[in-house]
Design a protein around this motif. Structure first.
Motif, PDB file in Angstrom:
ATOM      1  N   VAL A 358       0.823  -1.210   0.000  1.00 54.45           N
ATOM      2  CA  VAL A 358       0.000   0.000   0.000  1.00 54.45           C
ATOM      3  C   VAL A 358       0.854   1.257   0.000  1.00 54.45           C
ATOM      4  CG1 VAL A 358      -1.705   1.316   1.330  1.00 54.45           C
ATOM      5  CG2 VAL A 358      -1.912  -1.171   1.149  1.00 54.45           C
ATOM      6  N   HIS A 360       3.839   3.757  -0.773  1.00 53.59           N
ATOM      7  CA  HIS A 360       4.829   4.059  -1.810  1.00 53.59           C
ATOM      8  C   HIS A 360       5.137   5.551  -1.749  1.00 53.59           C
ATOM      9  CE1 HIS A 360       4.078   0.104  -3.511  1.00 53.59           C
ATOM     10  NE2 HIS A 360       2.783   0.397  -3.596  1.00 53.59           N
ATOM     11  N   SER A 437       1.656   6.918  -3.190  1.00 52.96           N
ATOM     12  CA  SER A 437       0.436   6.162  -3.451  1.00 52.96           C
ATOM     13  C   SER A 437      -0.798   6.995  -3.127  1.00 52.96           C
ATOM     14  CB  SER A 437       0.425   4.865  -2.635  1.00 52.96           C
ATOM     15  OG  SER A 437       0.578   5.134  -1.253  1.00 52.96           O
ATOM     16  N   GLN A 439      -3.474   6.196  -1.682  1.00 53.89           N
ATOM     17  CA  GLN A 439      -4.092   5.953  -0.371  1.00 53.89           C
ATOM     18  C   GLN A 439      -3.542   6.848   0.720  1.00 53.89           C
ATOM     19  OE1 GLN A 439      -2.892   3.747  -2.497  1.00 53.89           O
ATOM     20  NE2 GLN A 439      -3.890   1.736  -2.380  1.00 53.89           N
TER      21      GLN A 439
END
Length: 508
Positions: A358, A360, A437, A439
């Motif tokens: 998840v 990054h 990322s 998220q």
């Protein structure tokens, strides 16, 4: 009472927070706990200043009769083996309290347990009586169990119970071995000095050493006695993981050196090749399991299994240089693992995840965690043994001291250093490099109060890496004398066996 103060200060602090007054706020209890922890740490620094590194005996010794009927005495002392571990305990306890969530539930109980844990660990490192050591060894069990079971993650009950069962079994083995050591040797008390002067048959020593090795092997932990550790780390809060990896595991390595190698030298020399092989298995297994993880915290937890294998390898070799490396490895692992767990905790707090699938791009200078990422790179480099860090010099001394005795096991263990670089490179590459990322686009601000504990540890890691003699200086004389005494006992015993052996000569 200079050494008793290390036990009494946190005990008084725990009692003050836990029992008086009833209206004490969480902020005040945290402030009192942090003050007590800092004072305890500063007291260890005072002991370092007063400590004579050339004196190989127990310094600042305290001894009071407790239960004369069984030869149980309140006996404390400090030497070059226990001194750096006491300082490490004081430092990491203060950092753990500082890093704790100010808004946690039941703060008075929480901080009281941490201080009680600190007192138990200090008492174990100071104890010069086997029963007294066992008493403190068991005292730290209950606070840590409660700290995981109450303030841990979703599966905290399972992890805490598993830890309790494993550690309780460890205590049973140690108590049986300690009692057998005293009763079979005919000693009239449980003092370390008394037991060092006694001699037991090799078979008896081997049986007692088996109990001690397995008991402390659970605590270190060694494969296959390690399965409680990843669960405990994953479910424990960040400050408790800092104490667990940085201090609690060192009770196992310290116990092996103090009670295994030191008190049962003939058996230790006899099983040393098997211990070295066991160390290789732990190093490679821990590193291999770490590579397979996607949870950052679990990866760091498995790295501890591998790095504790280096300590066992060095202890098995039993040369002055290797055992010195074992002590260095204990300190370096305590500092590095504590730093890594702190950083993983900040990442989890700000990003809401520890999953490498998840996370990054956290090194993004504008919207990521650039300072935390930089510190993580420093911690990873230290754990992988990059020169200029304390991890490099500790592993180098371990390998240099162990190679003349166990060349094959040492060479294979060196692969663990390469594998450490592999799994931590995976961690850094996935979590901190690349595109940020989706998220975790809106990360909360990271304050310097969040970065300070890891920054302090990073500076300490670099200082001891550049100038390791500042650490070696306090330990070298004690370790050299301990190993020489062990080798002398083994050599003398071998000569006596040769002299007493029946002659094979005959007359025609």
């Amino acid at each position: 009472m200079m050494l008793s103060a290390l036990i009494l200060l946190p005990l008084i602090g725990a009692a003050l927070i836990g029992f008086y007054p009833a209206s004490m706020s969480g902020k005040l209890s945290r402030g009192i706990a942090l003050t007590v922890a800092i004072l305890t740490f500063l007291w260890t620094i005072f002991l370092v200043i007063q400590f004579n590194p050339t004196d190989i005996g127990q310094q600042f010794a305290e001894s009071l009769p407790w239960i004369d009927v069984i030869g149980f005495n309140y006996s404390l002392g400090i030497d070059g083996l226990s001194l750096p571990l006491l300082v490490l305990n004081g430092l990491l306890t203060a950092i753990a309290i500082y890093s704790s969530d100010p808004s946690l539930q039941r703060p008075r109980f929480y901080y009281s347990l941490i201080l009680l844990l600190n007192a138990g660990v200090s008492g174990a490192f100071l104890a010069q009586d086997l029963l007294l050591f066992f008493l403190f060894y068991e005292i730290e069990l209950i606070p840590l169990y409660l700290l995981i079971a109450i303030w841990g993650g979703a599966k905290r009950g399972y992890a805490a119970t598993k830890f309790l069962i494993y550690t309780a079994f460890s205590g049973i083995l140690l108590l049986a071995s300690f009692l057998g050591m005293v009763w079979l040797s005919g000693a009239d008390n449980f003092g370390l000095q008394s037991l060092q002067l006694t001699a037991l048959p090799l078979t008896t020593q081997l049986i007692l050493l088996a109990g001690i090795t397995i008991g402390f092997g659970i605590k270190m932990p060694l494969v296959p006695l390690h399965t409680w550790l990843p669960d405990a780390h994953v479910e424990a809060s960040t400050p408790i993981s800092v104490l667990l990896a940085g201090v609690l595991l060192k009770l196992g390595t310290y116990g092996l050196l103090r009670f295994g190698m030191n008190l049962l030298p003939e058996a230790w020399a006899y099983v040393a090749p098997w211990l070295a092989t066991w160390a290789v298995i732990s190093v490679l297994y821990g590193a291999s399991c770490a590579i397979a993880q996607t949870d950052m915290k679990k990866m760091v937890a498995y790295s501890s299994v591998g790095h504790m294998g280096y300590v066992l390898l060095a202890a098995a070799a039993s040369t002055p240089l290797s055992v010195l490396g074992a002590v260095m490895q204990m300190i370096s692992h305590g500092l590095i693992s504590a730093m890594l767990f702190l950083l993983v905790g900040v990442v989890y707090q700000k990003a809401g995840s520890r999953d490498l699938d998840v996370l990054h791009g956290l090194l993004n200078p504008e919207r990521g965690l650039p300072v935390i990422g930089t510190l993580m790179v420093v911690g990873v480099m230290a754990s992988a043994g990059i020169p200029g860090m304390v991890g490099f010099i500790s592993e180098f001394i371990v390998f240099r001291g162990s190679f003349p005795i166990f060349p094959l096991q040492t060479l294979i263990s060196m692969l663990g250093t390469g594998l450490t670089a592999v799994y931590f490179l995976i961690l850094v590459n996935k979590a901190f490099f690349g595109r940020l990322s989706a998220q975790v686009l809106n990360l909360p601000r990271v304050y310097w109060s969040d970065r300070a504990p890891a920054l302090i540890l990073a500076i300490t890691i670099v200082i001891f890496g550049v100038q390791p003699n500042w650490l070696i200086h306090w330990t070298e004389a004690t370790i050299t004398a301990m190993v020489k005494t062990q080798n002398l006992v083994v050599a003398t015993s071998s000569e006596l066996k040769i002299e007493n052996a029946p002659s094979s000569d005959f007359n025609l």
